[in-house]
Design a protein around this motif. Structure first.
Motif, PDB file in Angstrom:
ATOM      1  N   VAL A  29      97.711  -0.888  51.568  1.00  0.00           N
ATOM      2  CA  VAL A  29      97.809   0.009  52.713  1.00  0.00           C
ATOM      3  C   VAL A  29      99.214   0.616  52.691  1.00  0.00           C
ATOM      4  CG1 VAL A  29      97.817   0.212  55.232  1.00  0.00           C
ATOM      5  CG2 VAL A  29      96.200  -1.338  54.112  1.00  0.00           C
ATOM      6  N   SER A  30      99.298   1.933  52.615  1.00  0.00           N
ATOM      7  CA  SER A  30     100.602   2.600  52.600  1.00  0.00           C
ATOM      8  C   SER A  30     100.919   3.159  53.980  1.00  0.00           C
ATOM      9  CB  SER A  30     100.633   3.724  51.563  1.00  0.00           C
ATOM     10  OG  SER A  30      99.728   4.761  51.923  1.00  0.00           O
ATOM     11  N   VAL A  31     102.206   3.178  54.305  1.00  0.00           N
ATOM     12  CA  VAL A  31     102.683   3.766  55.556  1.00  0.00           C
ATOM     13  C   VAL A  31     103.798   4.738  55.187  1.00  0.00           C
ATOM     14  CG1 VAL A  31     103.565   3.324  57.873  1.00  0.00           C
ATOM     15  CG2 VAL A  31     102.204   1.566  56.717  1.00  0.00           C
ATOM     16  N   THR A  32     103.490   6.040  55.220  1.00  0.00           N
ATOM     17  CA  THR A  32     104.436   7.060  54.770  1.00  0.00           C
ATOM     18  C   THR A  32     104.366   8.284  55.681  1.00  0.00           C
ATOM     19  OG1 THR A  32     102.910   8.313  53.349  1.00  0.00           O
ATOM     20  CG2 THR A  32     103.939   6.361  52.391  1.00  0.00           C
ATOM     21  N   ARG A  33     105.221   9.244  55.388  1.00  0.00           N
ATOM     22  CA  ARG A  33     105.121  10.538  56.050  1.00  0.00           C
ATOM     23  C   ARG A  33     103.843  11.259  55.613  1.00  0.00           C
ATOM     24  NH1 ARG A  33     108.652  13.237  58.981  1.00  0.00           N
ATOM     25  NH2 ARG A  33     110.684  12.273  59.398  1.00  0.00           N
ATOM     26  N   HIS A  34     103.471  12.262  56.393  1.00  0.00           N
ATOM     27  CA  HIS A  34     102.276  13.048  56.110  1.00  0.00           C
ATOM     28  C   HIS A  34     102.585  14.070  55.021  1.00  0.00           C
ATOM     29  CE1 HIS A  34      98.549  15.033  56.515  1.00  0.00           C
ATOM     30  NE2 HIS A  34      98.900  15.979  57.367  1.00  0.00           N
ATOM     31  N   THR A  35     102.892  13.561  53.833  1.00  0.00           N
ATOM     32  CA  THR A  35     103.198  14.409  52.681  1.00  0.00           C
ATOM     33  C   THR A  35     102.415  13.899  51.474  1.00  0.00           C
ATOM     34  OG1 THR A  35     105.075  12.990  52.094  1.00  0.00           O
ATOM     35  CG2 THR A  35     105.544  14.912  53.466  1.00  0.00           C
ATOM     36  N   ALA A  36     102.313  14.749  50.471  1.00  0.00           N
ATOM     37  CA  ALA A  36     101.726  14.296  49.214  1.00  0.00           C
ATOM     38  C   ALA A  36     102.784  13.468  48.499  1.00  0.00           C
ATOM     39  CB  ALA A  36     101.316  15.501  48.364  1.00  0.00           C
ATOM     40  N   ASN A  37     102.509  12.191  48.277  1.00  0.00           N
ATOM     41  CA  ASN A  37     103.496  11.328  47.631  1.00  0.00           C
ATOM     42  C   ASN A  37     102.780  10.292  46.764  1.00  0.00           C
ATOM     43  OD1 ASN A  37     103.165   8.715  49.332  1.00  0.00           O
ATOM     44  ND2 ASN A  37     103.492  10.296  50.904  1.00  0.00           N
ATOM     45  N   PRO A  38     103.464   9.754  45.752  1.00  0.00           N
ATOM     46  CA  PRO A  38     102.827   8.826  44.803  1.00  0.00           C
ATOM     47  C   PRO A  38     102.247   7.584  45.465  1.00  0.00           C
ATOM     48  CG  PRO A  38     104.947   9.572  43.972  1.00  0.00           C
ATOM     49  CD  PRO A  38     104.861  10.049  45.390  1.00  0.00           C
ATOM     50  N   LEU A  39     102.960   7.026  46.428  1.00  0.00           N
ATOM     51  CA  LEU A  39     102.499   5.790  47.056  1.00  0.00           C
ATOM     52  C   LEU A  39     101.197   6.006  47.815  1.00  0.00           C
ATOM     53  CD1 LEU A  39     103.144   2.829  47.536  1.00  0.00           C
ATOM     54  CD2 LEU A  39     104.468   3.501  49.546  1.00  0.00           C
ATOM     55  N   ARG A  40     101.107   7.125  48.473  1.00  0.00           N
ATOM     56  CA  ARG A  40      99.879   7.446  49.227  1.00  0.00           C
ATOM     57  C   ARG A  40      98.669   7.537  48.303  1.00  0.00           C
ATOM     58  NH1 ARG A  40      99.194  12.969  52.872  1.00  0.00           N
ATOM     59  NH2 ARG A  40      96.980  12.692  53.404  1.00  0.00           N
ATOM     60  N   THR A  41      98.859   8.083  47.106  1.00  0.00           N
ATOM     61  CA  THR A  41      97.736   8.219  46.181  1.00  0.00           C
ATOM     62  C   THR A  41      97.293   6.871  45.626  1.00  0.00           C
ATOM     63  OG1 THR A  41      99.204   8.587  44.276  1.00  0.00           O
ATOM     64  CG2 THR A  41      98.511  10.518  45.513  1.00  0.00           C
ATOM     65  N   LEU A  42      98.196   5.886  45.629  1.00  0.00           N
ATOM     66  CA  LEU A  42      97.862   4.557  45.107  1.00  0.00           C
ATOM     67  C   LEU A  42      97.155   3.687  46.145  1.00  0.00           C
ATOM     68  CD1 LEU A  42     101.184   3.745  43.219  1.00  0.00           C
ATOM     69  CD2 LEU A  42      98.930   4.040  42.164  1.00  0.00           C
ATOM     70  N   ALA A  43      97.238   4.071  47.415  1.00  0.00           N
ATOM     71  CA  ALA A  43      96.741   3.216  48.491  1.00  0.00           C
ATOM     72  C   ALA A  43      95.228   3.297  48.651  1.00  0.00           C
ATOM     73  CB  ALA A  43      97.417   3.590  49.802  1.00  0.00           C
ATOM     74  N   ASP A  44      94.633   2.169  49.060  1.00  0.00           N
ATOM     75  CA  ASP A  44      93.226   2.167  49.434  1.00  0.00           C
ATOM     76  C   ASP A  44      93.045   2.820  50.803  1.00  0.00           C
ATOM     77  OD1 ASP A  44      91.843   0.389  47.287  1.00  0.00           O
ATOM     78  OD2 ASP A  44      93.636  -0.733  47.839  1.00  0.00           O
ATOM     79  N   VAL A  45      94.010   2.578  51.686  1.00  0.00           N
ATOM     80  CA  VAL A  45      94.029   3.210  53.006  1.00  0.00           C
ATOM     81  C   VAL A  45      95.454   3.664  53.284  1.00  0.00           C
ATOM     82  CG1 VAL A  45      93.431   3.006  55.445  1.00  0.00           C
ATOM     83  CG2 VAL A  45      92.281   1.543  53.773  1.00  0.00           C
ATOM     84  N   ALA A  46      95.600   4.886  53.790  1.00  0.00           N
ATOM     85  CA  ALA A  46      96.935   5.432  54.048  1.00  0.00           C
ATOM     86  C   ALA A  46      97.128   5.714  55.529  1.00  0.00           C
ATOM     87  CB  ALA A  46      97.142   6.719  53.245  1.00  0.00           C
ATOM     88  N   LEU A  47      98.204   5.155  56.089  1.00  0.00           N
ATOM     89  CA  LEU A  47      98.629   5.495  57.446  1.00  0.00           C
ATOM     90  C   LEU A  47      99.714   6.561  57.323  1.00  0.00           C
ATOM     91  CD1 LEU A  47      98.870   1.980  59.149  1.00  0.00           C
ATOM     92  CD2 LEU A  47      97.141   3.748  59.555  1.00  0.00           C
ATOM     93  N   LEU A  48      99.622   7.608  58.154  1.00  0.00           N
ATOM     94  CA  LEU A  48     100.505   8.756  58.015  1.00  0.00           C
ATOM     95  C   LEU A  48     101.290   9.007  59.300  1.00  0.00           C
ATOM     96  CD1 LEU A  48      97.860  11.075  56.334  1.00  0.00           C
ATOM     97  CD2 LEU A  48      99.616   9.714  55.175  1.00  0.00           C
ATOM     98  N   VAL A  49     102.523   9.462  59.133  1.00  0.00           N
ATOM     99  CA  VAL A  49     103.385   9.753  60.270  1.00  0.00           C
ATOM    100  C   VAL A  49     103.827  11.211  60.198  1.00  0.00           C
ATOM    101  CG1 VAL A  49     105.533   9.198  61.471  1.00  0.00           C
ATOM    102  CG2 VAL A  49     104.226   7.379  60.335  1.00  0.00           C
ATOM    103  N   SER A  50     103.668  11.927  61.312  1.00  0.00           N
ATOM    104  CA  SER A  50     104.122  13.313  61.403  1.00  0.00           C
ATOM    105  C   SER A  50     105.235  13.388  62.438  1.00  0.00           C
ATOM    106  CB  SER A  50     102.961  14.236  61.815  1.00  0.00           C
ATOM    107  OG  SER A  50     103.405  15.572  61.966  1.00  0.00           O
ATOM    108  N   ALA A  51     106.446  13.666  62.000  1.00  0.00           N
ATOM    109  CA  ALA A  51     107.587  13.746  62.910  1.00  0.00           C
ATOM    110  C   ALA A  51     108.632  14.653  62.278  1.00  0.00           C
ATOM    111  CB  ALA A  51     108.170  12.356  63.158  1.00  0.00           C
ATOM    112  N   HIS A  52     108.891  15.791  62.917  1.00  0.00           N
ATOM    113  CA  HIS A  52     109.813  16.749  62.309  1.00  0.00           C
ATOM    114  C   HIS A  52     110.736  17.346  63.353  1.00  0.00           C
ATOM    115  CE1 HIS A  52     111.416  19.989  59.880  1.00  0.00           C
ATOM    116  NE2 HIS A  52     111.081  20.839  60.830  1.00  0.00           N
ATOM    117  N   ASP A  53     111.999  17.488  62.991  1.00  0.00           N
ATOM    118  CA  ASP A  53     112.977  18.193  63.810  1.00  0.00           C
ATOM    119  C   ASP A  53     114.111  18.623  62.895  1.00  0.00           C
ATOM    120  OD1 ASP A  53     113.644  18.304  67.077  1.00  0.00           O
ATOM    121  OD2 ASP A  53     115.393  18.470  65.770  1.00  0.00           O
TER     122      ASP A  53
END
Length: 285
Positions: A212-236
């Motif tokens: 299970v990966s926990v990353t930003r809402h971007t295309a990234n290597p770790l997200r592609t490896l995960a069975d389930v991805a949790l995403l965070v959207s936060a920008h300023d």
């Protein structure tokens, strides 16, 4: 859904030109009613067709539809003056600073909620809950990511779930050698591109564990490896505000998983109550 929230939630997935348009709209939402699509294009130094394509990609019929929706959202929130004040460093009052930060955190949390559908949260809770009954939950985060990894590991432990938490990649690699089917690895990595964490995730999957990966809402290597991805959207755009939004939105996301685990199993809930009571007794003089 507010168009401004939708823009924030999708920003990290946009192209460079689209991000410029998104940032301009977010920072000048209260002025958008006075801009035509051509004027907006001129202000950004891009083509009018880029603006039109941007609005259509968001699901609007065209730029006038987007402009009207943004105007309605501002009117409903009745916060145009506050947002303008928050965008002007040096002109804020303590009250507007606190209110602006609270609002931006709320927006980041809402955007994060929108990109993590209930079925994803249910899948993560089920994966961790299943591992908690018959296996182990491995948790790792490096640097600031370890703050949330450590806190989440503690919460799972209170539920009686066996956790293996580490912030050292070498030790986690050694720990992962004991993983097997039914075990879960939760990897915290804001940008999802740390080579060592990707290697550990691959190794864990080779051991037939789930990731299970926990990353930003971007295309990234770790997200592609995960069975389930949790995403965070936060920008300023302000470098001292963006980490606060990320941490707030991530904590809100993790709290949702924790609540699901508490309410989804009576035995886990009872274990939590017993552990909290035991800890309280230890702290008493």
């Amino acid at each position: 859904m507010s168009p401004l929230v939708k823009i924030r939630s999708e920003r990290d997935q946009m192209s460079a030109v689209e991000r410029r348009i998104a940032d301009y709209i977010l920072e000048n939402a209260h002025l958008l009613r006075d801009y035509s699509s051509q004027q907006l294009a001129n202000a950004l130094g891009i083509s009018q067709s880029s603006v039109v394509k941007f609005t259509q990609k968001l699901g609007f019929k065209g730029y006038p539809d987007l402009k009207y929706s943004v105007g309605e959202a501002i009117a409903r929130a009745d916060n145009g003056d506050d947002e303008q004040a928050a965008a002007q460093p040096g002109g804020e009052t303590d009250e507007s600073l606190a209110g602006g930060l609270w609002r931006r955190k709320s927006e980041a949390e809402e955007a994060t909620r929108l990109i993590n559908p209930p079925q994803t949260l249910a899948a993560v809770a089920e994966t961790i809950g299943t591992a908690g009954r018959s296996g182990k939950v491995f948790i790792i985060g490096l640097g600031e990511d370890d703050i949330h990894a450590r806190g989440f590991a503690l919460k799972l432990s209170l539920l009686g779930i066996l956790t293996v938490h580490n912030f050292d990649t070498a030790r986690m690699t050694a720990n992962a050698s004991a993983a097997g089917p039914g075990d879960v690895l939760v990897v915290f990595s804001e940008h999802g591109n740390h080579p060592a964490l990707c290697k550990i995730s691959r190794y864990f999957r080779e051991r037939r564990g789930q990731v299970v990966s926990v990353t930003r809402h971007t295309a990234n290597p770790l997200r592609t490896l995960a069975d389930v991805a949790l995403l965070v959207s936060a920008h300023d755009e302000r470098p001292y505000i963006q980490p606060l939004l990320y941490q707030s939105a991530l904590q809100h996301l993790l709290d949702g998983i924790f609540v699901r685990l508490c309410e989804g199993d009576d035995m886990r809930h009872a274990q939590l109550v017993a552990n909290l009571d035991r800890i309280q007794q230890m702290l008493e003089p």
